[in-house]
Design an enzyme around this catalytic site. Structure first.
Site, short mmCIF file in Angstrom:
data_model
loop_
_atom_site.label_atom_id
_atom_site.label_comp_id
_atom_site.label_asym_id
_atom_site.label_seq_id
_atom_site.Cartn_x
_atom_site.Cartn_y
_atom_site.Cartn_z
N GLY A 164 0.82 -1.21 0.00
CA GLY A 164 0.00 0.00 0.00
C GLY A 164 0.86 1.26 0.00
O GLY A 164 2.03 1.22 0.40
N CYS A 165 0.26 2.36 -0.44
CA CYS A 165 1.04 3.59 -0.58
C CYS A 165 1.38 4.20 0.79
O CYS A 165 2.54 4.52 1.06
CB CYS A 165 0.32 4.60 -1.47
SG CYS A 165 -1.43 4.81 -1.09
N TYR A 166 0.39 4.36 1.67
CA TYR A 166 0.71 4.85 3.02
C TYR A 166 1.68 3.89 3.74
O TYR A 166 2.67 4.34 4.33
CB TYR A 166 -0.56 4.98 3.86
CG TYR A 166 -1.39 6.23 3.68
CD1 TYR A 166 -0.82 7.51 3.75
CD2 TYR A 166 -2.77 6.15 3.50
CE1 TYR A 166 -1.61 8.65 3.62
CE2 TYR A 166 -3.55 7.28 3.38
CZ TYR A 166 -2.97 8.53 3.44
OH TYR A 166 -3.76 9.65 3.32
N PRO A 167 1.38 2.57 3.72
CA PRO A 167 2.28 1.66 4.43
C PRO A 167 3.74 1.76 3.99
O PRO A 167 4.66 1.62 4.81
CB PRO A 167 1.69 0.27 4.12
CG PRO A 167 0.22 0.55 3.98
CD PRO A 167 0.15 1.88 3.26
N LEU A 168 3.95 2.02 2.70
CA LEU A 168 5.33 2.13 2.22
C LEU A 168 6.10 3.21 2.99
O LEU A 168 7.27 3.03 3.34
CB LEU A 168 5.29 2.50 0.73
CG LEU A 168 6.58 2.35 -0.04
CD1 LEU A 168 6.93 0.88 -0.19
CD2 LEU A 168 6.43 2.97 -1.43
#
Ligand SMILES: NC(=O)c1ccc[n+]([C@@H]2O[C@H](COP(=O)([O-])OP(=O)(O)OC[C@H]3O[C@@H](n4cnc5c(N)ncnc54)[C@H](OP(=O)(O)O)[C@@H]3O)[C@@H](O)[C@H]2O)c1
Length: 331
Positions: free
Chosen positions: A147-151
């Site tokens: 995911g983008c936030y998790p990255l």
């Protein structure tokens, strides 16, 4: 040339993916699908793109295809049958949604308030973060793109966990994302009038669906507050971390040595913090480190949510899965 198919090519991540694949020297596009835009050409929607026909998902022909990307909204009912059909046909899959990102099925059930729709597929899935799982991705048939936030949480935190620098207690992450993070479908939340010249928090605390993914990959307890930024693309995350007493900025920076040969992770020089414009349009995730006081640091991480945060990351994994050089077509 390898042949790839794209499901959901008319969306924001699909658009970025096609741009990347169009200049990839070792891949050709076998098919691209859309739902409401089926029957049109990609260039009807994005006039600067190639003239690729958009077909309905049922018309996609998997014969002779090596790998598919599923760029569909989460909870799309057609996803599981599509993934299963591809795997049955010997076609590898990279899924962009958060359907296959949680290893623990009970965690999935608790967070999604439903049982996993395909536990067998989940068990076969590899978390698609090359910096952590490069060798597993090479051998994977099904990859769950990060995911983008998790990255922006996992890459800054992982080395500090590994080096055992963190004190007990929660990590607070305060993230701001451009509106493209929510996709191209119309919604009141991302309507121009609702986002322009304002700034808002949403799903704060321990409620956002990306939180379990961050905790799974870091082993940390996280408090996460995302915000909607009135820009098109980019994520800037600010992470407040408590370290063990006596940990110096040099120790933190040394821990990031694990990324020294990573092509797409940039530790900024001391005293510098990343901004969106440093990463937007690129594959880079940039990290800045700011010491605050003994036992306390602030990390700032920035990424382009559509490139390293989605489609570029997927191409990086595709390169590994298809036995190509990892950075092909990405720089
Ligand atoms: N946007 C980001 O920054 C980002 C970052 C990381 C991960 N992701 C994930 O990537 C996935 C795609 O996101 P996105 O932002 O590209 O979404 P999007 O802009 O809303 O695009 C969705 C695509 O899926 C198609 N589609 C929608 N419902 C469908 C259905 N029932 N059957 C077949 N096709 C369908 C749409 O076709 P039509 O437009 O023709 O209807 C469109 O091509 C999501 O799971 C998202 O969570 C997004």
């Amino acid at each position: 040339m390898a042949r790839v198919g794209i499901y959901g090519a008319s969306g924001y991540t699909g658009f970025e993916l096609i741009k990347l694949l169009d200049r990839h020297p070792e891949v050709e596009i076998a098919f691209a699908t859309a739902r409401s835009a089926a029957g049109k050409s990609l260039s009807d929607i994005f006039p600067t793109l190639i003239d690729q026909p958009l077909v309905a998902a049922e018309q996609a022909d998997l014969r002779g295809v090596d790998l598919i990307f599923t760029c569909l909204p989460h909870n799309t009912p057609e996803l599981i049958p599509l993934v299963q059909a591809a795997l049955d046909a010997g076609v590898k899959v990279i899924d962009f949604s958060d359907t296959f990102r949680l290893d623990d099925l009970d965690t999935y059930t608790r967070w999604r308030k439903q049982n996993h729709p395909a536990p067998e597929l989940q068990r076969a899935a590899v978390y698609g973060l090359p910096e952590l799982y490069r060798e597993r991705i090479r051998k994977a048939r099904l990859v769950a793109n990060t995911g983008c936030y998790p990255l922006t949480a996992i890459l800054p935190l992982h080395p500090l966990v590994k080096a055992d620098l963190l004190a007990a207690g929660p990590v607070i992450i305060d993230s701001k994302s451009g509106v493209s993070g929510a996709g191209r479908s119309l919604s009141l939340k991302t309507h121009f009038g609702e986002t322009h010249e304002t700034f808002s928090a949403y799903s704060v605390g321990r409620t956002h669906r990306h939180l379990p993914e961050m905790e799974q990959e870091t082993g940390l307890h996280i408090i996460f507050s995302p915000h909607l930024l009135p820009v098109y693309r980019g994520i800037l995350s600010t992470l407040y971390i408590n370290t063990k007493p006596g940990v110096r900025v040099a120790d933190v920076r040394e821990a990031y040595g694990v990324y020294a040969s990573e092509p797409f992770v940039r530790l900024l020089p001391e005293g510098r913090l990343p901004e969106l414009r440093h990463v937007v349009g690129s594959m880079n995730l940039a990290i800045g480190v700011q010491p605050v006081e003994d036992g306390c640091f602030i990390l700032v991480a920035c990424v382009d949510n559509l490139i390293k945060g989605a489609s570029g990351q997927a191409v990086q994994s595709m390169n590994l899965m298809l036995g190509m050089e990892e950075t092909t077509g990405l720089r």
